[in-house]
Design an enzyme around this catalytic site. Structure first.
Site, PDB file in Angstrom:
ATOM      1  N   CYS A  84       3.339   1.608   2.879  1.00 31.00           N
ATOM      2  CA  CYS A  84       4.593   0.859   2.684  1.00 31.00           C
ATOM      3  C   CYS A  84       5.551   1.670   1.823  1.00 31.00           C
ATOM      4  O   CYS A  84       6.756   1.768   2.110  1.00 31.00           O
ATOM      5  CB  CYS A  84       4.322  -0.476   1.996  1.00 31.00           C
ATOM      6  SG  CYS A  84       3.188  -1.569   2.866  1.00 31.00           S
TER       7      CYS A  84
ATOM      8  N   ASP B 278       6.023  23.295 -35.057  1.00 29.93           N
ATOM      9  CA  ASP B 278       7.037  23.800 -35.977  1.00 29.93           C
ATOM     10  C   ASP B 278       6.764  23.453 -37.432  1.00 29.93           C
ATOM     11  O   ASP B 278       7.280  24.085 -38.327  1.00 29.93           O
ATOM     12  CB  ASP B 278       8.428  23.293 -35.566  1.00 29.93           C
ATOM     13  CG  ASP B 278       8.547  21.785 -35.685  1.00 29.93           C
ATOM     14  OD1 ASP B 278       7.503  21.130 -35.636  1.00 29.93           O
ATOM     15  OD2 ASP B 278       9.670  21.269 -35.819  1.00 29.93           O
TER      16      ASP B 278
ATOM     17  N   CYS C 174       0.835  -1.200   0.000  1.00 31.16           N
ATOM     18  CA  CYS C 174       0.000   0.000   0.000  1.00 31.16           C
ATOM     19  C   CYS C 174       0.865   1.243   0.000  1.00 31.16           C
ATOM     20  O   CYS C 174       2.088   1.179   0.045  1.00 31.16           O
ATOM     21  CB  CYS C 174      -0.924   0.007   1.215  1.00 31.16           C
ATOM     22  SG  CYS C 174      -0.024   0.139   2.767  1.00 31.16           S
TER      23      CYS C 174
END
Length: 450
Positions: free
Chosen positions: A14, A438, A11
């Site tokens: 952790c 561009d 989780c």
């Protein structure tokens, strides 16, 4: 950036704990842990041994990525593909199916019999103690099948950083132990001949709750694992672009055997195996996999060619200049992987919340239980409300939502020729209002049709 594989995380708490432990190692400048890929990126002068030890002291496992790998492109990419394989889902599916089978039997003996008066075997007719013992055994089996919650939860408590698994383990174990206590009271009541007390005890059992808690959380874990597996698909598709073989002096060899300076040949329609420079022949190369430009680029002697691009027209001989992890494709994959491993600013907010979330939830659960007892409710009633707080407060998605978004964004971007160096860049892209292009071909399909 040095990369490590981390095991044992379940989780966001952790993840935060591992980051906190590693950041304290002298020489570590920055650390980023990904719950999504179970990996960690570390920058600084700290030794690998010190970093691995810090992770292990925190209660998790760590290994250097690529420690046992060859430096060749194929071996490295195959290892990365293997690391991204969904190994969790099949295990969780088996756990869930087995848990559901035993849970359904348990629910039949508990709610099916008491609420809906479904029939039971004759020897259990009126045998409340027997029915309760069967419920206890079935609940214990389901809890054993999902023992990972309890092992992980205990490890995280022992390391001083309770995780979401701690909440699940506490909720299930509290339900089980309270029900066991009620069972002991029922046996005493049977001895005393108090039938009413035995009947009352049947309504205070929570064995099915203990089994239901771990089963439902396993459903959530499976959905998370499936989501994680789908999320890494874009990165896997990039890795699959890498050719597996090359032709050197008319001999087909594995890509791992190609060395800098080797001369390889590429026929029309074949992929360029490694980065190189043409020494004989001329052709048009389809570089869309790397640049996004779908119109083939003319190449002659002295021009460079890149791995994973496709030779469209002529026969060429080229000298290998970059092999293994030095090829353009490998660098692109590394950039995408590093971007997924970095943290976006929004993710740091979730980390700060998850770091204190579990202890706060445990305190709230205790307070809720005490309040219900204070207002005069029975202990069993109050305990059930405290357990509910523990169980519903398991937002593992809190730690997964942001890394999933980063992995999907950077992976899909790479497939379409857009590369993000960091997760912060990806997050900033979402706020862009004006884009300067561009050339026209950049915003068209670039594939002339009649």
């Amino acid at each position: 950036m040095d990369k490590y594989n981390i095991t044992g995380m379940s989780c966001a708490a952790c993840q935060a704990h591992v980051e906190k432990a590693v950041s304290k190692v002298p020489g570590v400048e920055s650390v980023s842990v990904s719950l999504l890929t179970n990996s960690m990126g570390v920058e600084g002068s700290a030794s690998s041994e010190a970093i691995v030890k810090a992770v292990e002291d925190a209660g998790y496992g760590a290994a250097i990525q690529g420690a046992e790998e060859s430096q060749s492109s194929t071996n490295s990419l195959e290892a990365q593909e293997k690391a991204l394989e969904d190994k969790e889902s099949p295990v969780l599916k088996r756990r869930l199916v087995t848990s559901v089978v035993f849970l359904l039997v348990l629910m039949y003996f508990s709610m099916g019999h008491t609420m809906f008066h479904l029939p039971l075997p004759k020897f259990l007719d009126g045998n409340h103690i027997g029915i309760t013992v069967i419920q206890m055994v079935l609940a214990a089996i389901v809890m054993f099948i999902n023992k990972k919650f309890f092992v992980s939860g205990w490890k995280s408590v022992r390391s001083g950083a309770p995780s979401m698994d701690t909440l699940v383990a506490m909720g299930a174990m509290t339900s089980f132990l309270w029900s066991f206590f009620i069972l002991m009271q029922m046996t005493r009541s049977v001895t005393d001949g108090d039938t009413k007390a035995v009947m009352a005890g049947m309504h205070n059992l929570y064995f099915e709750s203990a089994a239901m808690i771990v089963t439902l959380i396993t459903v959530g874990k499976l959905l998370e694992a499936l989501s994680k597996g789908r999320t890494t698909d874009a990165l896997k598709s990039l890795m699959k672009l890498a050719p597996k073989t090359a032709v050197i002096e008319e001999t087909l060899v594995q890509i791992a055997e190609v060395k800098t300076g080797d001369v390889f040949v590429v026929r029309p329609g074949e992929s360029i195996p490694v980065d190189g420079v043409i020494i004989e022949g001329g052709t048009a190369i389809d570089e869309s996999a790397l640049t996004g430009e779908s119109v083939p680029v003319d190449k002659a002697v002295g021009d460079e060619v890149s791995a994973a691009t496709i030779n469209r027209t002529g026969f060429i001989r080229a000298k290998a200049t970059r092999v293994g992890e030095d090829t353009t494709l490998s660098q692109i994959i590394k950039m995408v992987s590093d971007a997924a491993a970095t943290k976006a600013p929004i993710a740091k907010i979730a980390d700060r919340v998850s770091g204190v979330f579990v202890p706060v939830v445990i305190i709230i659960a205790v307070i809720v239980t005490m309040i219900w007892i204070f207002v005069g409710q029975p202990f069993g009633y109050a305990l059930a409300r405290g357990i509910a707080v523990l169980v519903v407060s398991c937002p593992c998605a809190l730690g997964l939502a942001t890394p999933v978004a980063i992995m999907v964004g950077s992976g899909l971007g790479a497939k379409n020729g857009i590369l993000f160096k960091t997760a912060s860049s990806l997050e900033e892209t979402g706020r862009i209002q004006i884009v300067a292009i561009d050339k026209t071909g950049t915003i068209t399909k670039g594939e002339p049709t009649v």
